[in-house]
Each structure stands twice: as C-alpha cells, then as structure tokens.
Design a protein around this motif. Structure first.
Motif, PDB file in Angstrom:
ATOM      1  N   ARG A  28       0.633  -0.777   0.073  1.00 58.44           N
ATOM      2  CA  ARG A  28       0.059   0.030   0.178  1.00 58.44           C
ATOM      3  C   ARG A  28       0.671   1.648  -0.303  1.00 58.44           C
ATOM      4  NH1 ARG A  28      -5.057  -1.156   4.059  1.00 58.44           N
ATOM      5  NH2 ARG A  28      -5.764  -3.078   3.317  1.00 58.44           N
ATOM      6  N   ASN A  29       1.596   1.190   0.686  1.00 56.34           N
ATOM      7  CA  ASN A  29       2.591   2.639   0.711  1.00 56.34           C
ATOM      8  C   ASN A  29       4.242   2.647   0.426  1.00 56.34           C
ATOM      9  OD1 ASN A  29       0.843   3.845   2.510  1.00 56.34           O
ATOM     10  ND2 ASN A  29       0.861   2.941   3.862  1.00 56.34           N
ATOM     11  N   VAL A  30       4.667   4.016   0.184  1.00 56.40           N
ATOM     12  CA  VAL A  30       5.609   3.881  -0.047  1.00 56.40           C
ATOM     13  C   VAL A  30       6.650   4.790   0.856  1.00 56.40           C
ATOM     14  CG1 VAL A  30       8.003   4.373  -1.842  1.00 56.40           C
ATOM     15  CG2 VAL A  30       5.775   3.042  -2.287  1.00 56.40           C
ATOM     16  N   GLU A  31       7.586   4.972   2.051  1.00 49.00           N
ATOM     17  CA  GLU A  31       8.076   5.275   2.753  1.00 49.00           C
ATOM     18  C   GLU A  31       9.855   5.780   2.659  1.00 49.00           C
ATOM     19  OE1 GLU A  31       6.243   7.692   4.517  1.00 49.00           O
ATOM     20  OE2 GLU A  31       4.495   6.814   4.016  1.00 49.00           O
ATOM     21  N   LEU A  32      10.163   6.831   2.954  1.00 46.43           N
ATOM     22  CA  LEU A  32      11.426   6.876   2.976  1.00 46.43           C
ATOM     23  C   LEU A  32      11.959   6.104   4.283  1.00 46.43           C
ATOM     24  CD1 LEU A  32      11.822  11.024   1.571  1.00 46.43           C
ATOM     25  CD2 LEU A  32      13.425   8.918   0.693  1.00 46.43           C
ATOM     26  N   THR A  33      13.046   5.682   3.632  1.00 48.50           N
ATOM     27  CA  THR A  33      13.904   5.542   5.224  1.00 48.50           C
ATOM     28  C   THR A  33      14.734   6.386   5.685  1.00 48.50           C
ATOM     29  OG1 THR A  33      15.833   4.356   4.717  1.00 48.50           O
ATOM     30  CG2 THR A  33      14.254   3.103   4.568  1.00 48.50           C
ATOM     31  N   PRO A  34      14.884   6.778   7.316  1.00 45.87           N
ATOM     32  CA  PRO A  34      15.286   7.449   7.493  1.00 45.87           C
ATOM     33  C   PRO A  34      16.585   7.943   7.030  1.00 45.87           C
ATOM     34  CG  PRO A  34      14.907   6.145   9.140  1.00 45.87           C
ATOM     35  CD  PRO A  34      14.100   5.616   8.158  1.00 45.87           C
ATOM     36  N   ALA A  35      17.567   6.789   6.713  1.00 48.43           N
ATOM     37  CA  ALA A  35      19.013   7.348   5.704  1.00 48.43           C
ATOM     38  C   ALA A  35      18.688   8.049   4.246  1.00 48.43           C
ATOM     39  CB  ALA A  35      19.722   5.915   5.783  1.00 48.43           C
ATOM     40  N   GLY A  36      17.554   7.427   3.793  1.00 49.92           N
ATOM     41  CA  GLY A  36      16.558   7.408   2.548  1.00 49.92           C
ATOM     42  C   GLY A  36      16.273   9.151   2.383  1.00 49.92           C
ATOM     43  N   ARG A  37      15.399   9.831   3.860  1.00 50.87           N
ATOM     44  CA  ARG A  37      15.179  11.207   4.191  1.00 50.87           C
ATOM     45  C   ARG A  37      16.724  11.514   3.808  1.00 50.87           C
ATOM     46  NH1 ARG A  37      12.312  10.049   8.535  1.00 50.87           N
ATOM     47  NH2 ARG A  37      11.265   9.229   6.799  1.00 50.87           N
ATOM     48  N   TYR A  38      18.000  11.351   4.761  1.00 47.84           N
ATOM     49  CA  TYR A  38      18.664  12.473   5.016  1.00 47.84           C
ATOM     50  C   TYR A  38      19.429  12.344   2.911  1.00 47.84           C
ATOM     51  CZ  TYR A  38      23.559  13.678   6.099  1.00 47.84           C
ATOM     52  OH  TYR A  38      25.031  14.536   6.071  1.00 47.84           O
ATOM     53  N   PHE A  39      19.467  11.425   3.018  1.00 44.95           N
ATOM     54  CA  PHE A  39      20.756  11.200   1.270  1.00 44.95           C
ATOM     55  C   PHE A  39      19.257  11.842   0.136  1.00 44.95           C
ATOM     56  CE2 PHE A  39      21.453   9.033  -2.454  1.00 44.95           C
ATOM     57  CZ  PHE A  39      22.351   8.748  -2.156  1.00 44.95           C
ATOM     58  N   TYR A  40      17.909  12.445   0.394  1.00 43.49           N
ATOM     59  CA  TYR A  40      16.810  13.255  -0.450  1.00 43.49           C
ATOM     60  C   TYR A  40      17.883  14.252   0.297  1.00 43.49           C
ATOM     61  CZ  TYR A  40      13.390  16.071  -2.057  1.00 43.49           C
ATOM     62  OH  TYR A  40      12.185  17.237  -2.094  1.00 43.49           O
ATOM     63  N   GLY A  41      17.998  15.109   0.565  1.00 39.10           N
ATOM     64  CA  GLY A  41      18.216  16.255   1.038  1.00 39.10           C
ATOM     65  C   GLY A  41      19.555  16.271   1.237  1.00 39.10           C
ATOM     66  N   GLN A  42      20.974  15.800   1.025  1.00 46.13           N
ATOM     67  CA  GLN A  42      21.904  16.015  -0.592  1.00 46.13           C
ATOM     68  C   GLN A  42      22.036  15.620  -1.033  1.00 46.13           C
ATOM     69  OE1 GLN A  42      24.691  16.444   2.298  1.00 46.13           O
ATOM     70  NE2 GLN A  42      22.956  16.924   3.897  1.00 46.13           N
ATOM     71  N   MET A  43      21.081  14.953  -1.739  1.00 46.37           N
ATOM     72  CA  MET A  43      21.306  14.558  -3.660  1.00 46.37           C
ATOM     73  C   MET A  43      20.369  15.917  -3.707  1.00 46.37           C
ATOM     74  SD  MET A  43      22.760  12.025  -3.842  1.00 46.37           S
ATOM     75  CE  MET A  43      24.238  13.348  -2.196  1.00 46.37           C
ATOM     76  N   TYR A  44      19.662  16.459  -3.371  1.00 45.12           N
ATOM     77  CA  TYR A  44      18.961  17.380  -3.728  1.00 45.12           C
ATOM     78  C   TYR A  44      19.416  18.956  -4.318  1.00 45.12           C
ATOM     79  CZ  TYR A  44      15.121  21.053  -4.785  1.00 45.12           C
ATOM     80  OH  TYR A  44      14.080  21.287  -5.301  1.00 45.12           O
ATOM     81  N   THR A  45      19.953  19.064  -3.286  1.00 45.10           N
ATOM     82  CA  THR A  45      21.318  20.060  -3.072  1.00 45.10           C
ATOM     83  C   THR A  45      22.389  20.043  -4.352  1.00 45.10           C
ATOM     84  OG1 THR A  45      20.193  21.232  -0.814  1.00 45.10           O
ATOM     85  CG2 THR A  45      22.993  21.982  -1.859  1.00 45.10           C
ATOM     86  N   LEU A  46      22.522  18.530  -4.838  1.00 47.16           N
ATOM     87  CA  LEU A  46      23.435  18.577  -5.655  1.00 47.16           C
ATOM     88  C   LEU A  46      23.050  18.172  -6.845  1.00 47.16           C
ATOM     89  CD1 LEU A  46      26.225  15.743  -4.481  1.00 47.16           C
ATOM     90  CD2 LEU A  46      24.967  15.409  -7.181  1.00 47.16           C
ATOM     91  N   VAL A  47      21.833  18.060  -7.258  1.00 45.77           N
ATOM     92  CA  VAL A  47      21.386  18.292  -8.428  1.00 45.77           C
ATOM     93  C   VAL A  47      21.031  19.300  -8.775  1.00 45.77           C
ATOM     94  CG1 VAL A  47      19.640  17.059  -9.939  1.00 45.77           C
ATOM     95  CG2 VAL A  47      20.876  15.769  -8.162  1.00 45.77           C
TER      96      VAL A  47
END
Length: 303
Positions: A53-72
């Motif tokens: 039913r759901n897709v959720e970010l893991t804690p590691a995924g949430r941190y990685f998203y913030g870093q990669m968003y800035t990088l891209v």
C-alpha cells in the motif's frame, strides 16, 4: 549511480509513488523500480520502505534526499553556467572609454545589451587616451571606445570598427555674437577668428588631435583652449567665460534645458564627421565579446 538515477530517486522521494514518478520521466514502473534497487545495492542501505500500500523514505533515505537535492541543483546550475560561457551568454567584459562623450554614447547601447544578455557582467572604466592601446594589447580591457576621424588604426593586431558618425556642432552662450539674430549655424572660417576662446572635454581626442583642432582649419592656439573633466565644468566655461565648445551633435540631447547655451551647426567645405569607434585585440575575441561587438554594430547602424 548517475545524475539520471539521482533524478529518479529525488522524484520518487517527493511523490512516494512509483507509478507517478515513472510517468514523470516517461519510463515504466519496472524501470523505475530497477533503478532504485540498483542505487540501494550500490549504496549499501535502503532508501525506501515498501509494502503493498505505501512507499516511505527510511531515515537514511530522508537524509540522502536532502543532500542529493542540493547536489543536483548545483549540478544543473554549473551546467547552465558553463553552457552560457560557451555560447557567450555569460561572463565578464571589461570596457575602457577615454572621455565623457564616449560614455554618453555607449551607455544607451550597453543598456540595450544588458536587457538582451543580463548574465554578462559589464565593467566600465575611464582611462587616459594615450593608455588605450596599451590597455587593449596587454588585455587589461577587452574593448576600448574612442572618437575617431578620417584615420584607421595602423597596428595589425588591433581591429577598429566605426559604430556611428555625428556632425560637430558649436555650443555657444545664448547671448553671444555668434548666436545673434536667431542664427542656427556658424562657418569654420568664423570659428577660426583669433578672438574666440574654446573649451573641450579632456580625453576627447581623435588620434593626436582634439575635436576642436580637427574642425578648425589651422588648429587652435593652445593659449585659447582649455580642457575640463566634466560636462558641468564645460557648460560653466561656456556660460560664464563665453567660451565655445565643439561637440558631436547628439550632445544637444544631454544639455539641461535651463542652460543658457545654444547649439549651432558648423558649415564648411572640408568639414568632417566624428565617429565613435570600438577597438579590440583580434586574437582576444571571446564569445561574450562577440555578442557585444555584434550588438554595438547593430545599434550603431541605427543611429
């Protein structure tokens, strides 16, 4: 892992729906899932928790998203800046002028250029006329602007292009003898009279002659000619000391209405126009400068 894979990850992290994320990139849901799985395997940790039913970010995924968003974002900005530099839409151009007159003509053209190419930085400085060639050849500036007459630059390394030509007018005090009886013109012969005293802007040189010396047959007695640094000082000399200033005709548009002066057209058989010209080093034409050269020539032709 590549930049495309990071874009897939960022989109999925934002919408948390494999189908929607895949549609954004016109790929299948299977291709999106495989890309995320490869990324997780390469990283060594899970980015998402998945169930039916759901897709959720893991804690590691949430941190990685913030870093990669800035990088891209930084990557996209760097690519765009490099592309602008390569195509001449970005960068810096250093411009030298040798007098107030050059600046007056140039500013309206530069405003048009900046509207068209806002990413290109323009640096303008005023230098001594005798230093113009040195500044250009030593690449202290990219382009020089000056007034020229019937001559061409002789140095094979330099290119000179006339942008616009203007007739020369005499600016006189409104109650002077030359302006009497509603006169609108004055001859070169009348200006040659020894009783006249002249003033001009410092730096308004054409090769080794000033505008005044070029227009008046036989030149001007140095004791009868003074040079000032600003238009305000020049107006003061005309109004208070009844001197005559020889200026390109377009300057009539920049004289304050309250000034007690009058612009007279100069007549004569061997009368020459003065040109505002640009000079640059042939081997030092970068893409941004090419854009400026094309724009200046286009605008100069419209004068």
């Amino acid at each position: 892992m590549d930049i495309r894979g990071l874009r897939y990850f960022i989109k999925l992290a934002e919408c948390l729906n494999f189908t929607h994320a895949a549609k954004s990139f016109f790929i299948t849901q299977t291709a999106m899932s495989q890309s995320i799985a490869r990324m997780e395997e390469e990283l060594g940790f899970k980015l998402f928790e998945r169930n039916n039913r759901n897709v959720e970010l893991t804690p590691a995924g949430r941190y990685f998203y913030g870093q990669m968003y800035t990088l891209v974002e930084d990557y996209d900005a760097a690519v765009q800046h490099a592309l602008n530099l390569a195509e001449g839409r970005d960068g810096k151009i250093r411009i030298a002028v040798v007098s107030h007159l050059d600046g007056v003509v140039l500013m309206k053209w530069l405003r048009n250029f900046q509207k068209k190419y806002p990413e290109i930085e323009l640096q303008l400085e005023t230098i001594e006329p005798r230093m113009l060639e040195t500044y250009i050849k030593e690449q202290k500036v990219d382009i020089g602007m000056c007034w020229t007459g019937a001559w061409k630059w002789e140095d094979p390394d330099l290119e000179m292009v006339d942008l616009a030509g203007y007739p020369v007018c005499a600016m006189v005090r409104r109650d002077s003898m030359l302006a009497r009886m509603g006169r609108t013109s004055v001859s070169q012969g009348e200006l040659r009279s020894e009783e006249h005293f002249f003033v001009e802007l410092r730096g308004s040189l054409i090769k080794n002659k000033s505008i005044t010396e070029m227009i008046i047959p036989g030149g001007v007695d140095a004791r009868h000619l003074v040079r000032k640094n600003s238009m305000a000082d020049l107006l003061l000399e005309v109004e208070v000391h009844n001197r005559i200033a020889l200026l390109p005709g377009f300057m009539r548009n920049y004289i304050p209405r309250e000034a007690a002066v009058k612009m007279l057209e100069i007549t004569g058989e061997d009368l020459k126009a003065v040109y505002v010209s640009m000079i640059y080093l042939k081997k030092h034409v970068r893409p941004p400068l090419e854009k400026l050269l094309d724009t200046l020539q286009e605008l100069g032709n419209l004068e």
